[in-house]
Design a protein around this motif. Structure first.
Motif, mmCIF file in Angstrom:
data_model
loop_
_atom_site.group_PDB
_atom_site.id
_atom_site.type_symbol
_atom_site.label_atom_id
_atom_site.label_comp_id
_atom_site.label_asym_id
_atom_site.label_seq_id
_atom_site.Cartn_x
_atom_site.Cartn_y
_atom_site.Cartn_z
ATOM 1 N N SER A 144 0.872 -1.099 -0.015
ATOM 2 C CA SER A 144 0.032 0.058 0.046
ATOM 3 C C SER A 144 0.747 1.255 0.000
ATOM 4 N N TYR A 145 2.044 1.171 -0.453
ATOM 5 C CA TYR A 145 2.985 2.215 -0.581
ATOM 6 C C TYR A 145 2.642 3.184 -1.897
ATOM 7 N N GLU A 146 2.522 4.213 -1.644
ATOM 8 C CA GLU A 146 2.274 5.196 -2.681
ATOM 9 C C GLU A 146 3.820 5.387 -3.425
ATOM 10 N N GLN A 147 3.633 5.193 -4.840
ATOM 11 C CA GLN A 147 4.986 5.571 -5.717
ATOM 12 C C GLN A 147 4.864 6.679 -6.122
ATOM 13 N N TYR A 148 6.052 7.446 -6.191
ATOM 14 C CA TYR A 148 6.476 8.653 -6.753
ATOM 15 C C TYR A 148 7.133 8.715 -7.876
ATOM 16 N N PHE A 149 6.442 9.315 -8.602
ATOM 17 C CA PHE A 149 7.029 9.383 -10.189
ATOM 18 C C PHE A 149 7.873 10.619 -10.527
ATOM 19 N N GLY A 150 8.999 10.375 -11.148
ATOM 20 C CA GLY A 150 9.785 11.415 -11.697
ATOM 21 C C GLY A 150 9.063 11.932 -12.885
ATOM 22 N N PRO A 151 9.403 13.086 -13.631
ATOM 23 C CA PRO A 151 8.990 13.564 -14.582
ATOM 24 C C PRO A 151 9.399 12.956 -16.055
ATOM 25 N N GLY A 152 10.259 11.734 -16.020
ATOM 26 C CA GLY A 152 10.699 11.043 -17.188
ATOM 27 C C GLY A 152 11.549 11.629 -17.894
ATOM 28 N N THR A 153 12.252 10.704 -18.622
ATOM 29 C CA THR A 153 13.206 11.069 -19.976
ATOM 30 C C THR A 153 12.579 10.582 -21.191
ATOM 31 N N ARG A 154 12.733 11.734 -21.802
ATOM 32 C CA ARG A 154 11.837 11.705 -23.610
ATOM 33 C C ARG A 154 12.914 10.974 -24.392
ATOM 34 N N SER A 181 -8.047 -8.805 -6.872
ATOM 35 C CA SER A 181 -7.449 -7.430 -6.717
ATOM 36 C C SER A 181 -8.021 -6.763 -5.474
ATOM 37 N N ASP A 182 -7.111 -6.178 -4.687
ATOM 38 C CA ASP A 182 -7.748 -5.484 -3.339
ATOM 39 C C ASP A 182 -6.857 -4.239 -3.068
ATOM 40 N N TYR A 183 -6.614 -3.649 -4.124
ATOM 41 C CA TYR A 183 -5.856 -2.524 -3.785
ATOM 42 C C TYR A 183 -5.938 -1.775 -5.267
ATOM 43 N N PHE A 184 -6.553 -0.475 -5.168
ATOM 44 C CA PHE A 184 -6.392 0.508 -6.402
ATOM 45 C C PHE A 184 -6.082 1.751 -6.170
ATOM 46 N N ILE A 185 -5.448 2.446 -7.384
ATOM 47 C CA ILE A 185 -4.913 3.787 -7.241
ATOM 48 C C ILE A 185 -5.384 4.682 -8.318
ATOM 49 N N ARG A 239 -8.790 0.403 -0.717
ATOM 50 C CA ARG A 239 -8.761 -1.098 -0.528
ATOM 51 C C ARG A 239 -10.029 -1.646 -0.732
ATOM 52 N N SER A 240 -9.945 -2.978 -1.048
ATOM 53 C CA SER A 240 -11.231 -3.521 -1.471
ATOM 54 C C SER A 240 -12.211 -3.699 -0.226
ATOM 55 N N ASN A 241 -11.575 -3.464 1.020
ATOM 56 C CA ASN A 241 -12.570 -3.507 2.089
ATOM 57 C C ASN A 241 -13.478 -2.246 2.452
ATOM 58 N N LEU A 278 -15.625 2.201 -4.964
ATOM 59 C CA LEU A 278 -15.617 0.819 -5.590
ATOM 60 C C LEU A 278 -16.658 0.040 -5.283
ATOM 61 N N ASN A 279 -17.130 -0.613 -6.442
ATOM 62 C CA ASN A 279 -18.015 -1.610 -6.443
ATOM 63 C C ASN A 279 -17.496 -2.929 -6.992
ATOM 64 N N LYS A 280 -17.352 -3.760 -5.979
ATOM 65 C CA LYS A 280 -17.048 -5.237 -6.069
ATOM 66 C C LYS A 280 -17.720 -6.104 -6.716
ATOM 67 N N THR A 281 -19.188 -5.765 -6.750
ATOM 68 C CA THR A 281 -20.050 -6.882 -7.277
ATOM 69 C C THR A 281 -20.012 -6.675 -8.864
ATOM 70 N N VAL A 282 -19.697 -5.420 -9.496
ATOM 71 C CA VAL A 282 -19.637 -5.458 -10.736
ATOM 72 C C VAL A 282 -18.218 -5.179 -11.031
ATOM 73 N N LYS A 283 -17.342 -5.044 -10.061
ATOM 74 C CA LYS A 283 -15.829 -4.766 -10.478
ATOM 75 C C LYS A 283 -15.794 -3.633 -11.101
#
Lengths: 117, 111
Positions: free
Chosen positions: A103-113, B30-34, B51-53, B66-71
């Motif tokens: 559950s760890y947030e990923q921090y992104f850089g601006p990228g290299t084109r 799947s249980d975690y979305f961003i 999280r899916s809970n 989040l609607n897990k029934t219809v994903k």
């Protein structure tokens, strides 16, 4: 400091060249990532480093060679690339790359084109 | 197979209106979305996760449902502003913090 920096911002290279992309973070994160993003497409994971060790290689061709010299730096060495490798290369970092679903947030850089000619 | 995808490729809204961006996923495990926002010339920026809970989570001007029934996953942006114009990606967080992104939705805010 919640910034991931990437250099260079733009890179043009020939198919016989050798070049490197660099990424740096000073957030104390122990996981770092390389993504490739083609135009109008979502980012696609290439590599994951956890505690400076390669933990995931998404079947990336060997002409891409990652390196993690220390916990703050991540490099991507490029050699004998093809024109289809032209894309935006994104680096990201997170606190951990958990063994389970993280559950760890990923921090992104601006990228290299990158453009391969 | 597994996939995380979006229903609408482009969404145009009037400034001040609410925006709703949708995402479908096919892996019921799947249980975690961003949700990420990507502005032109920049890397993806974290907006909110769930999280899916949970069925709903709120942030500043944003709500994820989040609607897990219809994903199905949605991102609601209240009082949309010109600065909200960007590409929005949903992403599924898998084993080892591996992110799989959906196709993306372009949000255009008209002034």
């Amino acid at each position: 400091d919640t910034e991931v920096t990437q250099t260079p911002k733009h890179l043009v290279m020939g198919m016989t060249n050798k070049k490197s992309l660099k990424c740096e973070q000073h957030m104390g994160h122990r996981a770092m990532y390389w993504y490739k993003q083609k135009a109008k497409k979502p980012p696609e994971l290439m590599f994951v480093y956890s505690y400076e060790k390669l933990s995931i290689n998404e079947s990336v061709p060997s002409r891409f060679s990652p390196e993690c010299p220390n916990s703050s730096l991540l490099n991507l060495h490029l050699h004998a690339l093809q024109p289809e490798d032209s894309a935006l290369y994104l680096c990201a970092s997170s606190q951990e790359a958990a063994g389970g679903v993280g559950s760890y947030e990923q921090y992104f850089g601006p990228g290299t084109r990158l453009t391969v000619t | 197979g597994e996939s995380v995808g979006l229903h609408l490729p482009t969404l145009s809204v009037q400034e001040g209106d609410n925006s709703i961006i949708n995402c479908a996923y096919s892996n019921s495990a799947s249980d975690y979305f961003i949700w990420y926002k990507q502005e032109s010339g920049k890397g993806p920026q974290f907006i909110i996760d769930i999280r899916s809970n949970m069925d709903k989570r709120q942030g500043q001007r944003v709500t994820v449902l989040l609607n897990k029934t219809v994903k199905h996953l949605s991102l609601q942006i209240a009082a949309t502003q010109p600065g909200d114009s960007a590409v929005y990606f949903c992403a599924e967080n898998k084993y080892g913090n591996k992110l799989v992104f959906g196709a993306g939705t372009i949000l255009r805010v008209k002034s």
